[in-house]
Scaffold this motif. Sequence first.
Motif, PDB file in Angstrom:
ATOM      1  N   ASP A  18       0.832  -1.204   0.000  1.00 38.98           N
ATOM      2  CA  ASP A  18       0.000   0.000   0.000  1.00 38.98           C
ATOM      3  C   ASP A  18       0.867   1.254   0.000  1.00 38.98           C
ATOM      4  N   ALA A  19       1.956   1.223   0.762  1.00 33.93           N
ATOM      5  CA  ALA A  19       2.861   2.372   0.824  1.00 33.93           C
ATOM      6  C   ALA A  19       3.536   2.616  -0.514  1.00 33.93           C
ATOM      7  N   VAL A  20       3.952   1.552  -1.176  1.00 40.05           N
ATOM      8  CA  VAL A  20       4.581   1.670  -2.502  1.00 40.05           C
ATOM      9  C   VAL A  20       3.600   2.309  -3.480  1.00 40.05           C
ATOM     10  N   TYR A 130      11.335   8.359   9.768  1.00 37.29           N
ATOM     11  CA  TYR A 130      11.115   9.049   8.496  1.00 37.29           C
ATOM     12  C   TYR A 130       9.754   9.746   8.444  1.00 37.29           C
ATOM     13  N   ASP A 131       8.984   9.627   9.498  1.00 42.25           N
ATOM     14  CA  ASP A 131       7.647  10.200   9.566  1.00 42.25           C
ATOM     15  C   ASP A 131       7.725  11.721   9.759  1.00 42.25           C
ATOM     16  N   ASN A 288       2.320   5.320   7.383  1.00 44.72           N
ATOM     17  CA  ASN A 288       3.576   6.071   7.346  1.00 44.72           C
ATOM     18  C   ASN A 288       4.764   5.280   6.820  1.00 44.72           C
ATOM     19  N   MET A 289       4.526   4.066   6.343  1.00 41.81           N
ATOM     20  CA  MET A 289       5.594   3.373   5.615  1.00 41.81           C
ATOM     21  C   MET A 289       5.895   4.083   4.303  1.00 41.81           C
ATOM     22  N   GLU A 292       9.275   5.962   4.411  1.00 40.52           N
ATOM     23  CA  GLU A 292      10.504   5.186   4.301  1.00 40.52           C
ATOM     24  C   GLU A 292      10.679   4.655   2.881  1.00 40.52           C
ATOM     25  N   VAL A 293       9.577   4.373   2.193  1.00 42.04           N
ATOM     26  CA  VAL A 293       9.661   3.972   0.786  1.00 42.04           C
ATOM     27  C   VAL A 293      10.254   5.112  -0.037  1.00 42.04           C
ATOM     28  N   GLU A 294       9.804   6.327   0.225  1.00 37.42           N
ATOM     29  CA  GLU A 294      10.326   7.482  -0.510  1.00 37.42           C
ATOM     30  C   GLU A 294      11.804   7.709  -0.203  1.00 37.42           C
TER      31      GLU A 294
END
Length: 329
Positions: A18-20, A130-131, A288-289, A292-294
Amino acid sequence: MIRIATIGTSVITETFADAVASAEVGEGIAITAVTSRDAAKARAFADRIGLTTATATDDLDDLLRSGAVDAVYIASPNGAHAAQARTAIAAGLHVFVEKPATTASAEWDELVAAARAAGVVVFEGMRNVYDPGFAAVRDVLPELGTLRRASFSYCQRSARYDRVLAGETPAIFDPALGGGALWDLGVYPISAMVALFGEPDAVAAVSPRIATGVEGAGTALLAYPGAAGDGMIGEVTYSKITRSDVPSEIQGELGTLEIDHIAQPRHLVLTTIDGARREIPIDAAANNMRYEVERFAALVAGADPAADQARTAGVLRVIERIRADGILV
């Protein structure tokens, strides 16, 4: 486009997918392959989360050698992280590994050196640091004056603890797989502590042991002596067998900052010594993952991973000190 293969089919992998999908990345990022020890399980997982065009396979080694992916996301049991990351790096792939990156700091140091030599990135997914809420915490710190105490907590009772009480050993509580409250939840407050204040000079800890042999909860005190007269105490509390809604705090001589959730700060409250109170809401993604993906995508694009990797190494060293010198009761 960064083409990612996932390792693991747990809830965290679904959250990662979902984060991706929601991440804002320059050239793009996508999950193009899903792996599991069971190919049918991999296919069912991919279809269920909407990755119907992704490759689904139980042959990880073949996939890593195929040239069909650029990176791997590792969400297997903690004890398997290092070996799988090592294999991916040897195949020339970037690695995004779930927290904790490894269960030994020496293993992490070896992975960082191997990745550097191979010209790829190895990165630990530690979502709280990273949030945007964490950045807001850092921005407020100067208003607190000399910092004297930080108390970070993450206590969330696992539904799988009932299986332990029934005599079973689920993976998250299995010492052979790197299970336990410290690895699973304690890493969040410890990572926040190290990211904000660095590694402590000394550590003392107490943890209650559960039937499987791992710690079910724990509290650690971290010493930050500083210069003469301005030392600080850090306290981290974590549990997978009890729950708590008590917020985290940073206390300074001029004020106290309350943090609603150390893993995903969404509401901060600053109270100064004169009693003035200021609420600081955080506008950020529910998942909020994404952040970290970004960050991972930025590292793959050429940003320097040294600071990220050094923080991970510091956290692993603190955990080792807690395990080596802490008291199990």
